[in-house]
Design an enzyme around this catalytic site. Structure first.
Site, PDB file in Angstrom:
ATOM      1  N   ASP A  78      -1.489  -6.111   8.968  1.00 55.70           N
ATOM      2  CA  ASP A  78      -2.351  -5.053   8.459  1.00 55.70           C
ATOM      3  C   ASP A  78      -3.738  -5.891   7.986  1.00 55.70           C
ATOM      4  OD1 ASP A  78      -4.019  -3.028   7.353  1.00 55.70           O
ATOM      5  OD2 ASP A  78      -2.066  -2.088   6.596  1.00 55.70           O
ATOM      6  N   LYS A 120     -13.861  -0.824   5.308  1.00 53.16           N
ATOM      7  CA  LYS A 120     -14.587  -1.217   4.035  1.00 53.16           C
ATOM      8  C   LYS A 120     -15.319  -2.380   4.800  1.00 53.16           C
ATOM      9  CE  LYS A 120     -10.245   0.223   2.882  1.00 53.16           C
ATOM     10  NZ  LYS A 120      -9.835   0.835   2.105  1.00 53.16           N
ATOM     11  N   TRP A 127       0.899  -1.052  -0.013  1.00 52.52           N
ATOM     12  CA  TRP A 127      -0.075   0.111   0.088  1.00 52.52           C
ATOM     13  C   TRP A 127       1.032   1.262   0.174  1.00 52.52           C
ATOM     14  CZ3 TRP A 127      -2.021   2.714   4.850  1.00 52.52           C
ATOM     15  CH2 TRP A 127      -2.949   3.599   4.686  1.00 52.52           C
TER      16      TRP A 127
END
Ligand code: LMR
Length: 397
Positions: free
Chosen positions: A211, A246, A130
């Site tokens: 993560d 999300k 990311w």
């Protein structure tokens, strides 16, 4: 004084969102920032969240501060999601959790904590990862570097390369792993591969940060936690950075969690005392609303069931779009094989488009994808925008 400051470039991901907003083209398509869209192209508030919010508004009596680590029952709920209710880590009270502003907030608290107590340790991230990962740890003053992840085809995991990379790391260094739905590639290790990764971490005495921004977007809430659970089962200390942007659709509420797993209940409390210091110097204590909604859903059996259904619907729609994209591209450009997208997980895939093609997609076709590998957000595809999207990709290929 500020006229001396250089102009910084726009953010690699959020900057594209801004550019998209300002694009007057009525047929524009946004596959950049990782936000879920429904079939109508909207990012809905989940019905389970709406109900939790209605109940919250009714019973809320105060806007007072939360504890530095957040709501009282939040940690328990988060840990049950990560490890499953009744897991020995929970029974032995070996984990502590702080409610944080988003997954990014939890990464930054973790980064500050690690910088303060393990300053000499380098943070290793997958190549690629990311766009914000290295920046967060560097902002906290930590050195970062990369371990092998993507294979030379750009479509799969270079597992042997990854293991060889990890085996070379000095004891005490920090390894950041994506629990599932690897961002930006969508390529995850298999459960068997996770076992081996966990063994190397234990063997080489590395400190893992997991993560976990997409729990439930890969194969399911439990299935997506397999890697984390393998690592935790080896008995090593673990940091977990959860995001609920999300899976609860709570992007703008900024809600996530930092969980530290240790070897004893006593070590857990010591770790939490240090996390509190990190948070206090950062944002003092977390915002209430998003955390209260997540806890409200997870604490109520009926709402939780409804939420799990809504999460499954998001996951299924993304998978349907993966198939539709591959089928549509096959018709338009049969010599170019996109079938690798089908085995990839979560919102993202690496399309393999060059930076020039990504640029042309934006300027000529108003299609926004992230550069450096051409990360596409499959969750931004709809049946309606698919023909135009695939025609644009065909045109730039
Ligand atoms: C993404 O990767 O697009 C998301 O995680 C949103 C962000 O903050 O970058």
């Amino acid at each position: 004084m500020f006229d001396l400051l250089p102009l910084a470039p726009p953010d690699a991901i959020l900057g594209l969102g801004e550019a998209f907003k300002n694009d007057p083209n009525p047929n524009k398509i946004n596959l950049s920032v990782g936000v879920y869209k429904d079939e109508q192209g909207n990012t809905p508030v989940l019905a389970s969240i709406k109900e939790a919010e209605r109940r919250l508004l009714e019973k809320e009596k105060s806007k007072g501060y939360l504890a530095i680590e957040g709501l009282a029952d939040y940690g328990q709920q988060v840990q049950e999601m990560l490890f499953g209710a009744g897991h020995p880590i929970l029974k032995d009270k070996r984990a502590v959790t702080a409610q944080t502003p988003g997954g990014t907030g939890s990464l930054r608290v973790a980064a500050d904590l690690l910088r303060k107590h393990f300053a000499a340790a380098k943070v290793w991230v997958s190549k690629p990862t990311w766009a914000n990962h290295q920046a967060i740890f560097q902002a906290a003053g930590q050195l970062t570097d990369v371990y092998t992840y993507l294979d030379s085809t750009g479509k799969g995991l270079d597992f042997d390369g990854m293991i060889a990379s990890l085996e070379k790391l000095p004891a005490g260094d920090i390894v950041l792993l994506h629990a599932c739905c690897h961002n930006p590639t969508g390529i995850d290790p298999t459960p068997e591969q996770w076992k081996k990764i966990a063994a190397v971490i234990k063997d080489k005495k590395l400190l893992p940060i997991v993560d976990f921004a997409y729990q439930g977007f890969g194969d399911g809430l439990e299935e997506d936690a397999v890697g984390l659970r393998e690592i935790a089962a080896t008995g090593v200390d673990v940091l977990v950075c959860s995001s609920f942007s999300k899976n609860f659709g709570l992007y703008g509420e900024r809600v996530g969690a930092l969980t530290l797993v240790t070897n004893t209940a006593e070590a857990a409390q010591r770790a939490l005392s240090q996390v509190r210091i990190s948070i206090r110097c950062n944002y003092s204590n977390p915002p209430t609303h998003g955390g209260a909604l997540v806890a409200g859903v997870l604490n109520d059996a009926a709402l939780r069931k409804q939420w799990e259904g809504e999460l499954a619907a998001m996951r299924n729609r993304i998978n349907k779009m993966r198939h539709l994209f591959v089928d549509t591209m096959k018709k338009l450009k049969p010599e170019k094989d996109f079938s690798f997208l089908i085995s990839q997980k979560g919102m993202f895939s690496y399309s393999g488009l060059t930076n020039m093609q990504v640029d042309e997609l934006k300027t000529k076709h108003a299609v926004y994808v992230v550069g450096n590998g051409g990360r596409i957000n499959v969750a931004g595809m709809t049946e309606e925008n698919m023909p135009k999207l695939c025609a644009a990709i065909t045109a730039v290929l």
